[in-house]
Design a protein around this motif. Structure first.
Motif, short mmCIF file in Angstrom:
data_model
loop_
_atom_site.label_atom_id
_atom_site.label_comp_id
_atom_site.label_asym_id
_atom_site.label_seq_id
_atom_site.Cartn_x
_atom_site.Cartn_y
_atom_site.Cartn_z
N SER A 57 0.84 -1.21 0.00
CA SER A 57 0.00 0.00 0.00
C SER A 57 0.87 1.25 0.00
CB SER A 57 -0.90 0.03 1.24
OG SER A 57 -1.71 -1.12 1.29
N THR A 71 1.29 4.12 -2.88
CA THR A 71 1.09 5.54 -2.56
C THR A 71 2.28 6.37 -3.03
OG1 THR A 71 -0.26 4.89 -0.68
CG2 THR A 71 0.58 7.15 -0.67
N GLN A 111 -2.85 7.85 0.80
CA GLN A 111 -3.14 6.42 0.62
C GLN A 111 -4.60 6.21 0.19
OE1 GLN A 111 -0.95 3.59 2.87
NE2 GLN A 111 -2.69 2.22 3.18
#
Ligand SMILES: *Cc1c(COP(=O)(O)O)cnc(C)c1O
Length: 465
Positions: free
Chosen positions: A146, A150, A315
């Motif tokens: 993740s 990002t 995010q």
């Protein structure tokens, strides 16, 4: 099976579970089975007719148990721990009982709200400033992916998801050469590519990223027309516990406006003890994203990985997707599935709630402190053994050593120890040499279990030397 039968079998399984844990030290730590031995005992075709639970559970004992490596064994010193403290197991049983999908606030408000509070309890426990939020994921690998996504989206002005990466040039990510393979895989999967993950050398007692080399690499990449996207630091790397100087990493990140992620998957749990902050945690509040696994050293039954975010928005801008069927009406709420890659999610916060309440932070800290002390003691005992060499000194509760002889000798000792079964150790590579890793971290281990390992190592070494 009706629910009355379920209750009877459930009671029996609880009793077996307690008995298993009480007699665990009588079993060899690592499974002693040969390849294919377990599969060969199963029917090769699925049954057409129902079978009784008694038969199924008998087969569990007979077929499955011999093929299990006992991660909750107090003499498990391999890899890193995967502790399952009993209150967290009970919590997970309740979670399994309700079996709710906790993707949106409205699909189980309690799960979302308790998750928010648990993230904040852990934030306070680990000395992170007010303002950090976060989310619970399955594993550090997912949290790191993740964060890398990002980094990618931020570096491309949040256009990568829409346009793809074909015309984006080379995005570059930086880390030390000590990082976990999950960093490499995150870069593969995010479309960054292994060749664009720059691994920098390390220096000093904690094998910290050389930040002069980091600065030079970023400048050279920029001059070559590449686009630096982010830096991944580590506190407590898998090999020998390498830990970066966070302040120095952040200095470079600030100068070049780079997104930062910290992998503290294992060592993060120890940061509930303030005395480790000066060596390992200075500057942590400047990181954009931090991952740590309560499912390792802290005691929350697998899986349970916490990702803290200084500002969740980048995010969310990277991962949030909201088809009509997932929209909730009414006032704005937190929908944690928008923060992560999978949609469906278990109610993982419950085991943190049970764990912290059942032991108190004080009880959890006492274990970690003992582990660090005992690692130092057993390290001293191995250092005193004839011909043995400590290769890396304890970093928190991990150190590495070598017995007399070449790399093949090290592997022979590891294999002989694990065949013996009283303790479990694994090997690693450090600076081109094979080392034997030793970490102390199992939830029920005692000083006696840890010190016994030195005697077992001496005895088995004498037998194979
Ligand atoms: C265990 C570990 C990981 C991977 O954790 P998962 O939760 O299994 O993905 C990553 N980094 C470090 C430093 C680790 O110790």
């Amino acid at each position: 099976m009706d629910w009355d039968e379920f209750a009877e079998w459930g009671a029996q399984i609880s009793e077996c579970a307690a008995e298993y844990h009480k007699t665990l030290t009588e079993r060899p730590v690592r499974a002693q089975t040969n390849l294919g031995e377990i599969a060969a005992q199963l029917s090769s075709t699925p049954p057409e007719a129902p079978e009784g639970m008694a038969q199924i559970l008998d087969d569990f004992e007979r077929i499955v148990m011999p093929g299990i490596t006992h991660w909750q064994h107090p003499r498990f010193f391999a890899y890193f721990p995967a502790n399952a403290a009993p209150p967290s197991m009970l919590a997970d049983f309740l979670v399994t009982t309700i079996a709710a999908q906790c993707m949106l606030w409205q699909t189980s408000p309690a799960a979302t709200e308790i998750e928010g509070v648990m993230i904040d309890w852990l934030r306070q426990a680990m000395g992170l400033p007010d303002g950090f939020t976060g989310v619970i994921e399955d594993s550090a690998s997912s949290a790191t992916l993740s964060a890398v996504l990002t980094m990618r989206e931020r570096a491309t002005g949040f256009t990568g998801n829409r346009e793809g990466l074909n015309a984006k040039g080379n995005l570059r990510i930086y880390c030390s050469d000590q990082v976990h393979s999950s960093i490499d895989r995150a870069c593969w999967v995010a479309g960054i590519g292994q060749d664009n993950l720059a691994k920098l050398p390390t220096t000093g007692r904690h094998f910290a990223m050389d930040t002069k080399a980091l600065e030079d690499a970023i400048e050279a990449d920029t001059a070559a027309g590449h686009q630096p996207a982010g830096i991944i630091a580590v506190t407590g790397a898998t090999g020998v516990g390498a830990s970066d100087m966070l302040v120095n990493v952040l200095d470079v990140a600030k100068r070049h406006d780079l997104y930062t992620h910290l992998d503290a998957a294992w060592a993060g749990s120890a940061m509930i003890c303030p005395e480790y902050h000066s060596a390992f945690w200075q500057g942590v509040d400047g990181f954009d994203s931090i991952v740590f696994n309560p499912h390792k050293w802290m005691g929350a039954q697998f899986d349970c990985s916490v990702q803290f975010l200084r500002d969740a928005q980048p995010q969310l801008d990277t991962l949030k997707i909201e088809p009509e069927y997932l929209k909730t009406s009414g006032s704005p709420v937190t929908n944690y599935s928008e923060w992560t890659i999978p949609l469906g999610r278990r109610f993982r916060a419950l085991k943190i709630w049970f764990l912290i309440r059942a032991y108190g932070l004080g009880g959890l800290r006492a274990r970690i402190r003992n582990h660090v002390t005992w690692a130092e003691e057993v390290c001293a005992a191995i250092r005193a053994m004839d011909g043995f060499e400590i290769v890396t000194n304890p970093i928190l509760s991990i150190f590495s050593f070598r017995c007399p002889g070449d790399d093949a000798r090290q592997q022979r000792l590891v294999d002989a120890l694990n065949d013996d079964g009283r303790i479990y150790l694994t090997q690693g590579m450090h600076e081109g040499r094979k080392v034997i890793r030793f970490q102390v971290g199992q939830f029920d281990t005692t000083r006696d279990h840890v010190m016994m390992a030195a005697d077992v190592i001496a005895e088995v070494h004498a037998a194979v030397a």
